[in-house]
Every structure is written in C-alpha cells, then in structure tokens.
Design a protein around this motif. Structure first.
Motif, PDB file in Angstrom:
ATOM      1  N   ALA A 145       0.822  -1.219   0.000  1.00  0.00           N
ATOM      2  CA  ALA A 145       0.000   0.000   0.000  1.00  0.00           C
ATOM      3  C   ALA A 145       0.858   1.272   0.000  1.00  0.00           C
ATOM      4  CB  ALA A 145      -0.931   0.004   1.206  1.00  0.00           C
ATOM      5  N   ALA A 146       2.099   1.168   0.479  1.00  0.00           N
ATOM      6  CA  ALA A 146       2.972   2.355   0.532  1.00  0.00           C
ATOM      7  C   ALA A 146       3.673   2.620  -0.808  1.00  0.00           C
ATOM      8  CB  ALA A 146       4.010   2.176   1.640  1.00  0.00           C
ATOM      9  N   LEU A 147       3.501   1.689  -1.780  1.00  0.00           N
ATOM     10  CA  LEU A 147       4.129   1.883  -3.102  1.00  0.00           C
ATOM     11  C   LEU A 147       3.288   2.836  -3.944  1.00  0.00           C
ATOM     12  CD1 LEU A 147       4.870  -1.884  -3.904  1.00  0.00           C
ATOM     13  CD2 LEU A 147       6.536  -0.172  -3.130  1.00  0.00           C
ATOM     14  N   THR A 148       3.873   3.348  -5.022  1.00  0.00           N
ATOM     15  CA  THR A 148       3.075   4.136  -5.970  1.00  0.00           C
ATOM     16  C   THR A 148       2.146   3.174  -6.714  1.00  0.00           C
ATOM     17  OG1 THR A 148       4.593   3.805  -7.816  1.00  0.00           O
ATOM     18  CG2 THR A 148       5.049   5.691  -6.366  1.00  0.00           C
ATOM     19  N   LEU A 149       1.128   3.707  -7.380  1.00  0.00           N
ATOM     20  CA  LEU A 149       0.180   2.844  -8.104  1.00  0.00           C
ATOM     21  C   LEU A 149       0.892   2.018  -9.169  1.00  0.00           C
ATOM     22  CD1 LEU A 149      -3.163   4.758  -8.695  1.00  0.00           C
ATOM     23  CD2 LEU A 149      -2.725   2.707  -7.307  1.00  0.00           C
ATOM     24  N   ASP A 150       1.837   2.661  -9.875  1.00  0.00           N
ATOM     25  CA  ASP A 150       2.574   1.936 -10.914  1.00  0.00           C
ATOM     26  C   ASP A 150       3.350   0.763 -10.299  1.00  0.00           C
ATOM     27  OD1 ASP A 150       3.973   1.475 -13.480  1.00  0.00           O
ATOM     28  OD2 ASP A 150       5.709   2.118 -12.283  1.00  0.00           O
ATOM     29  N   GLN A 151       3.992   1.021  -9.157  1.00  0.00           N
ATOM     30  CA  GLN A 151       4.747  -0.061  -8.495  1.00  0.00           C
ATOM     31  C   GLN A 151       3.797  -1.170  -8.021  1.00  0.00           C
ATOM     32  OE1 GLN A 151       6.617   2.410  -5.553  1.00  0.00           O
ATOM     33  NE2 GLN A 151       8.300   2.997  -6.889  1.00  0.00           N
ATOM     34  N   GLN A 152       2.644  -0.767  -7.500  1.00  0.00           N
ATOM     35  CA  GLN A 152       1.668  -1.768  -7.023  1.00  0.00           C
ATOM     36  C   GLN A 152       1.209  -2.687  -8.151  1.00  0.00           C
ATOM     37  OE1 GLN A 152      -1.610  -0.200  -4.718  1.00  0.00           O
ATOM     38  NE2 GLN A 152      -0.282   1.199  -3.606  1.00  0.00           N
TER      39      GLN A 152
END
Ligand code: SAM
Length: 259
Positions: free
Chosen positions: A79-86
């Motif tokens: 959840a702490a990642l950016t959307l792209d990373q998620q």
C-alpha cells in the motif's frame, strides 16, 4: 502493543543490501537486465517491494503459505508503493514448491527460510521446482549461515532503535541437525514480546546444499563469501565467489545457483 512485523523488518531485514547483491551479481554474470523476480517465503513481501521500487521494468511475485503475513504486507508495504509499483507486484498464497511462475529471471529465498525443509527429498523437490520456473539463464539466490556457534544453545541480544532483538537457539539435535529457534523482543519499560517468531528448521551445511542444487539440475552453485574488514576483523559486507572460507564462530554467505 508493538507490531511484531514492524520489529522483524527493522531488526532482521536489510532489503536494500539484498537487492544490491542480486543486481550487482546479475550484472556480473549476465549481459541483459533482470526484470522478473520471485521472492519465496516472502513474509511481508518487503524485498519484493524494494525490487519494484528500483526500476520501472521490474516485476515481482511474492510467495508465502501464511495469508495473515501476506495481508499485513499488502496493507503496510504494498500500500505504501506508488500505483505503478503496485501494478508490478503480485502476492501469492501457496507453497513455494507448487506455484506456477515460468520464465523468472531471479528467485530469491532469504533469511534461511528454506532451511524449513527437513530432509534432502523435500529440499530437492524445492530446488527442482525453482529450476523449472526459471528462464534458461535465470539465477537462484539463497543466503546461508553456519559456524561453530550455529548449533549451540544460546541467546543473542542485539540493541535496535527503541527495543532489544533477541535471537534464541533453544534446542539442537546433532542426530538429525534439527533445531528450534525463537525471536523475542524486549522494550525499555521491561515489557517483552516472547516468542514473537518461532522456527523449527534443519541446520544445513554448504556442501549438502550445493550437492542438492547440482542434483536438482542447476549448472553450478557458487558460494559468495564476505571479505574481512581489516580494522574490525568482522565481515566487510562485500561478497565474492570463494572456495575457501574462514572457520568463524558465526558466518552468513550467499549461494548463487545458475539454472
Ligand atoms: C523466516 S520467515 C520469512 C522471512 C523473509 N523471507 C525474510 O527474508 O526475512 C519464513 C516464512 O516462510 C513461510 N513458509 C514456510 N513454509 C513455506 C512454504 N512451504 N511455502 C511458502 N511459504 C512458506 C512462513 O509462512 C513464513 O512467513
């Protein structure tokens, strides 16, 4: 009151150093970049998160048997990642020997989790399944530990930021090399998280593991041993391929197995 997963990540893991080692070793051995990584026994998927943060082409699959720890990892780390990373990370609840994830560049099993396999048959099954899921030029990265203090019954406290981490080797059976270990945490107010984590595993030796890896079909299984810091006499954190190590009381090294 403390969250045992937060304490574990702070006290035990160094995901930046793990991924540094993977990237540096991959770049020394291969002429193309690695993109697809699988983190076995991933727990909170902390290392996979570091992988996807490193490069926009990096993709990770994180595998663990325990839905509770995966949910924690999803809620706190992913959840702490950016959307792209998620979008580039997938958490899978299952046995590392059963998951179907073909074409991987890197498989990673850190903090000795694969020592949980108690006999050669189970270890071979695991290594064979990893071999089947790796690309032709894929690489398996493992860490390993040992030394003459490794089978001793002992408690080893270490001060961390705001708490004490205690590693306990509670039992060791020299006949089957199985041991019982615990992680406890202690706090300045005298409170304690007793047996926050417990592990029953086998203390494997490097020759046993290397033989299993070769039998499972890997081309080689190279030990990367740490150099010595001349000032402190301790490991310098720089790991290089070695055939001879020191008879240290406690050592940690990497095993790098090319498919
Ligand atoms: C030592 S912890 C993980 C540590 C983490 N990899 C690290 O680097 O700190 C071991 C994890 O392995 C998981 N586990 C045990 N046996 C497994 C199996 N056969 N397949 C997948 N996960 C397993 C447990 O649920 C637990 O979360």
């Amino acid at each position: 009151m403390a969250d045992r997963n937060v304490l574990y990540q702070e006290a035990v893991q160094d995901v930046e150093a793990e991924i540094d080692f993977v990237e540096q070793t991959w770049n020394e051995l291969r002429d193309r970049p690695a993109t697809r990584l699988r983190e076995d026994f991933c727990g909170t998927a902390n290392t996979s998160c570091e992988w996807v943060r490193r490069h926009p082409h990096h993709i990770a699959t994180s595998v663990d048997l325990d839905p509770e720890v995966l949910n924690w990892g999803e809620a706190h780390n992913v959840a702490a990642l950016t959307l792209d990373q998620q979008h580039r990370i997938r958490l899978v609840c299952g046995d590392v020997r059963d998951v179907h994830t073909p074409g991987l560049d890197v498989v990673l099993a850190m903090n000795f989790s694969y020592y949980l396999f108690m006999d050669r048959i189970a270890m071979l099954e695991y290594f064979r399944s990893v071999h089947n899921q790796l690309a032709e030029d894929g690489i398996l990265f493992l860490d390993a530990y040992g030394g003459y203090e490794a089978p001793m019954v002992l408690e080893e406290p270490r001060e961390c930021d705001g708490f004490t981490y205690i590693w306990e080797q509670a039992e060791f059976n020299p006949i089957d090399s199985q041991m019982q270990c615990y992680i406890h945490f202690e706090f300045p107010d005298g409170s304690r998280l007793d047996r926050a984590f417990s592990y029953r595993w086998r203390l494997w030796t490097l020759p046993e593991l290397r033989e299993c890896l070769l039998d499972a079909g890997f081309r080689d299984a190279v030990v990367y041993w740490a150099g010595t810091d001349e000032e402190t006499g301790e490991g310098d954190g720089i790991y290089s391929p070695s055939e001879v190590g020191d008879a240290d009381p406690g050592w940690v090294c990497y095993l790098v197995a090319e498919a």
